[in-house]
Design an enzyme around this catalytic site. Structure first.
Site, PDB file in Angstrom:
ATOM      1  N   ILE A  53      75.034  61.672 -46.334  1.00  0.00           N
ATOM      2  CA  ILE A  53      75.519  62.418 -48.124  1.00  0.00           C
ATOM      3  C   ILE A  53      74.622  62.474 -48.824  1.00  0.00           C
ATOM      4  O   ILE A  53      74.547  63.661 -49.573  1.00  0.00           O
ATOM      5  CB  ILE A  53      76.451  61.249 -48.283  1.00  0.00           C
ATOM      6  CG1 ILE A  53      77.177  60.842 -47.644  1.00  0.00           C
ATOM      7  CG2 ILE A  53      76.381  61.179 -49.537  1.00  0.00           C
ATOM      8  CD1 ILE A  53      78.202  59.634 -48.275  1.00  0.00           C
ATOM      9  N   CYS A  66      38.323  53.552 -49.728  1.00  0.00           N
ATOM     10  CA  CYS A  66      38.986  52.159 -50.609  1.00  0.00           C
ATOM     11  C   CYS A  66      38.646  51.323 -51.257  1.00  0.00           C
ATOM     12  O   CYS A  66      38.299  50.842 -50.955  1.00  0.00           O
ATOM     13  CB  CYS A  66      40.648  53.523 -50.708  1.00  0.00           C
ATOM     14  SG  CYS A  66      40.942  53.180 -52.701  1.00  0.00           S
ATOM     15  N   HIS A 118      39.541  58.998 -51.123  1.00  0.00           N
ATOM     16  CA  HIS A 118      40.129  59.474 -50.016  1.00  0.00           C
ATOM     17  C   HIS A 118      39.485  61.181 -49.224  1.00  0.00           C
ATOM     18  O   HIS A 118      40.070  61.658 -49.160  1.00  0.00           O
ATOM     19  CB  HIS A 118      42.003  59.841 -50.039  1.00  0.00           C
ATOM     20  CG  HIS A 118      41.969  57.841 -50.520  1.00  0.00           C
ATOM     21  ND1 HIS A 118      42.684  57.071 -49.479  1.00  0.00           N
ATOM     22  CD2 HIS A 118      42.858  57.209 -51.602  1.00  0.00           C
ATOM     23  CE1 HIS A 118      43.090  55.853 -49.960  1.00  0.00           C
ATOM     24  NE2 HIS A 118      42.968  55.972 -51.453  1.00  0.00           N
ATOM     25  N   GLU A 136      39.927  61.470 -46.497  1.00  0.00           N
ATOM     26  CA  GLU A 136      41.091  61.987 -44.971  1.00  0.00           C
ATOM     27  C   GLU A 136      42.257  63.306 -45.909  1.00  0.00           C
ATOM     28  O   GLU A 136      42.807  64.269 -44.995  1.00  0.00           O
ATOM     29  CB  GLU A 136      41.310  60.978 -44.976  1.00  0.00           C
ATOM     30  CG  GLU A 136      43.029  60.289 -45.790  1.00  0.00           C
ATOM     31  CD  GLU A 136      42.551  59.487 -46.396  1.00  0.00           C
ATOM     32  OE1 GLU A 136      40.976  59.307 -46.442  1.00  0.00           O
ATOM     33  OE2 GLU A 136      42.804  58.334 -46.967  1.00  0.00           O
TER      34      GLU A 136
END
Ligand code: GLN
Length: 533
Positions: free
Chosen positions: A149, A382, A508, A510
């Protein structure tokens, strides 16, 4: 004029729609087209930034600081597209904007409705991506499965947009499952027929069917699918399971999927192939000369998607070193001093990723201590950096019970503390230090040797920082600052001098690694891990 490819999914979720879109982007990019992407997420959260990784998996951060769906990570890893907050829309974001306009009185007394107001807002967002950086092709991935939906307004919006653009300017690709029923030893097409039927009920006729299957689909079955789903026979593409996601573009190319799309869109391509990708990425993945085992110590390791970009970046680091990286996933809650030797048996490098909250912290600190004492290459990211700092404070600097104020606001030694700019922040959504910030690298550090740059830019997502009041104490004991913000206020990288490779970063890395261009820190971390006997 920018052309659109709308990608929907049918039958079940987790068919790899994100990888399919990224791979389609890749095969079109090598034919000379500039591609961009939009991911439509039907949930009501404005963005995934406030969601638990168990709900959502990794939150991918863009340069402009948007907290987005992890599929944007696939798009950026596979192609050269530069993505921003405009490239991920959610039901929440769309409604937020419509309701803000309604309160401002922008709708001039009209009744505000799903059609046309919500669908117009979706279409405007899709068009904005074309306007902003003028790609040749925008690939729009509609999240969820046809029949849900909550994705209906998105499907209605792409139906309308395709109508407006005309048939040669937009196509629909439907990713579907063609299951193999073991007991009957047969491949079944019925779920696909139903799924396409459902799409046609709402006015969408896909041009191309991408059929995920664990077994090859015979010509006979392809004919059946084509007939029942009203698509051309050559537009029934078999997408068979592969070992590595990086093989997917090669398979598509082999099936001339690029030609098929470009024909529908009336685009004349340049010659281009995936030789480089085949040789430098897939070739190395299939036949690596070396191998190493990297422990990832986190609290969401049972979840495949929670550290997606980290796992991929480790693989990239392996590719850059002609090595297979075996990832050993270790639950940080299980890392006790007594069991660590056993847990880390045969491990060549240890990585502690990002995270939030106290659960699992002491286990991560134990892992850092083990890496530091045993001289195993260590990479902290981090929260991984913050735990490295806490460990060093407690066990080397003699600061007993040192901690981050995130975990113990009353610690006698708050070596990690709240960022100044965060002190008055009350609401949670999109309020962290987010996105790309520059940092200066110190000469004669592992970081400088990896990047070979004085100034870098990396993406962030945090509220806490290294407390510089302790900097001198740390330096005296052998932990040095290797990267710092231009105003010298924020420590971005720390390293341990007397260690083969101990690098911990507040950002970060990555998010910026690619299979054919590994992030320098991941490349060097794997190189150091390979050196360990
Ligand atoms: N929880 C820590 C902070 O907010 C680390 C965040 C992270 O690892 N992304 O600073």
């Amino acid at each position: 004029m920018t052309k659109y490819i709308f990608v929907t999914g049918g039958v079940v979720s987790s068919l790899g729609k994100g990888i399919s879109c990224a791979s389609i982007g890749k095969i079109l990019e090598v034919r000379g087209f500039k591609v961009s992407f939009v991911k439509c997420d039907p949930y009501i959260n404005v963005d995934p930034g406030t969601m638990n990784p168990f709900q959502h998996g990794e939150v991918y951060v863009t340069d402009d600081g948007a907290e987005t769906d992890l599929d944007l990570g696939h798009y950026e890893r596979f192609t050269n597209a530069k993505l921003t907050k405009e490239n991920n829309i959610t039901t929440g974001k769309i409604y937020y904007s419509v309701i803000t306009k309604e309160r401002r009185g922008d709708y001039l007394g009209k009744t505000v409705q799903v059609i046309p107001h919500i669908t117009d807002e979706i279409k405007d967002s899709l068009k904005k991506v074309a306007k902003d950086n003028v790609p040749d092709i925008v690939i729009v991935e509609v999240g969820g499965t046809v029949g849900d939906i909550e994705s209906l307004p998105f499907l209605e919006a792409i139906r309308q947009l395709k109508q407006e653009l005309g048939p040669t300017n937009a196509i629909n690709i439907h990713l579907t499952l063609v299951p193999y029923i073991r007991s009957a030893e047969e491949i079944k097409t019925k779920p696909t027929q139903h799924s396409v039927g459902k799409l046609r009920e709402i006015g969408i006729q896909p041009e191309i069917l991408l059929c995920r299957s664990e077994k090859p689909i015979s010509q006979e079955l392809k004919k059946k699918i084509a007939l029942f789903c009203n698509v051309a026979l050559d537009a029934v593409i078999e997408a068979i399971d592969v070992k590595s996601i990086y093989e997917v573009p090669l398979l598509y190319k082999q099936d001339c999927f690029d030609e098929l799309i470009l024909n529908y869109l009336h685009l004349s391509p340049k010659k281009g192939n995936l030789e480089h990708w085949q040789e430098k990425v897939v070739g190395v993945l299939k036949n690596p000369e070396h191998s190493c085992r990297i422990a990832v110590v986190g609290k969401y390791i049972e979840l495949q998607d929670a550290y997606k970009s980290i796992y991929e970046a480790l693989v990239h680091g392996g590719i850059a070193n002609n090595a297979r990286v075996e990832i050993v996933k270790i639950d940080s809650e299980e890392v006790a001093s007594s069991s660590i030797k056993q847990l880390m048996k045969g491990v060549d490098g240890i990585l502690v990723p990002g995270g939030f909250g106290y659960r699992g912290i002491e286990g991560k600190i134990n892992a850092v201590e083990f890496a530091r004492r045993q001289k195993i290459p260590f990479f902290g990211i981090c929260l991984g950096m913050q735990t490295a700092v806490i460990e060093f404070a407690r066990n080397v600097c003699g600061l007993k019970n040192a901690n981050s104020t995130e975990f113990n606001p009353k610690t006698p030694y708050p070596v990690i503390s709240l960022l100044e700019e965060q002190k008055n922040v009350k609401i949670k959504g999109a309020t962290m230090r987010l996105g790309a910030y520059p940092a200066h690298l110190m000469p004669q550090t592992h970081s400088h040797a990896s990047y070979k740059l004085d100034l870098i830019s990396e993406r962030h997502r945090h509220r806490y920082e290294f407390n510089q009041e302790y900097r001198k104490t740390f330096e005296k004991h052998g932990m040095r600052v290797a990267g710092i913000s231009p105003n010298k206020k924020l420590v971005e990288i720390v390293e341990i001098k007397e260690h083969p490779w101990f690098v911990a970063v507040q950002f970060h890395p990555e998010f910026k690694s690619k299979p054919d261009c590994a992030h320098p820190l991941f490349r060097e971390f794997i190189r150091a891990s390979l050196k360990k006997d």
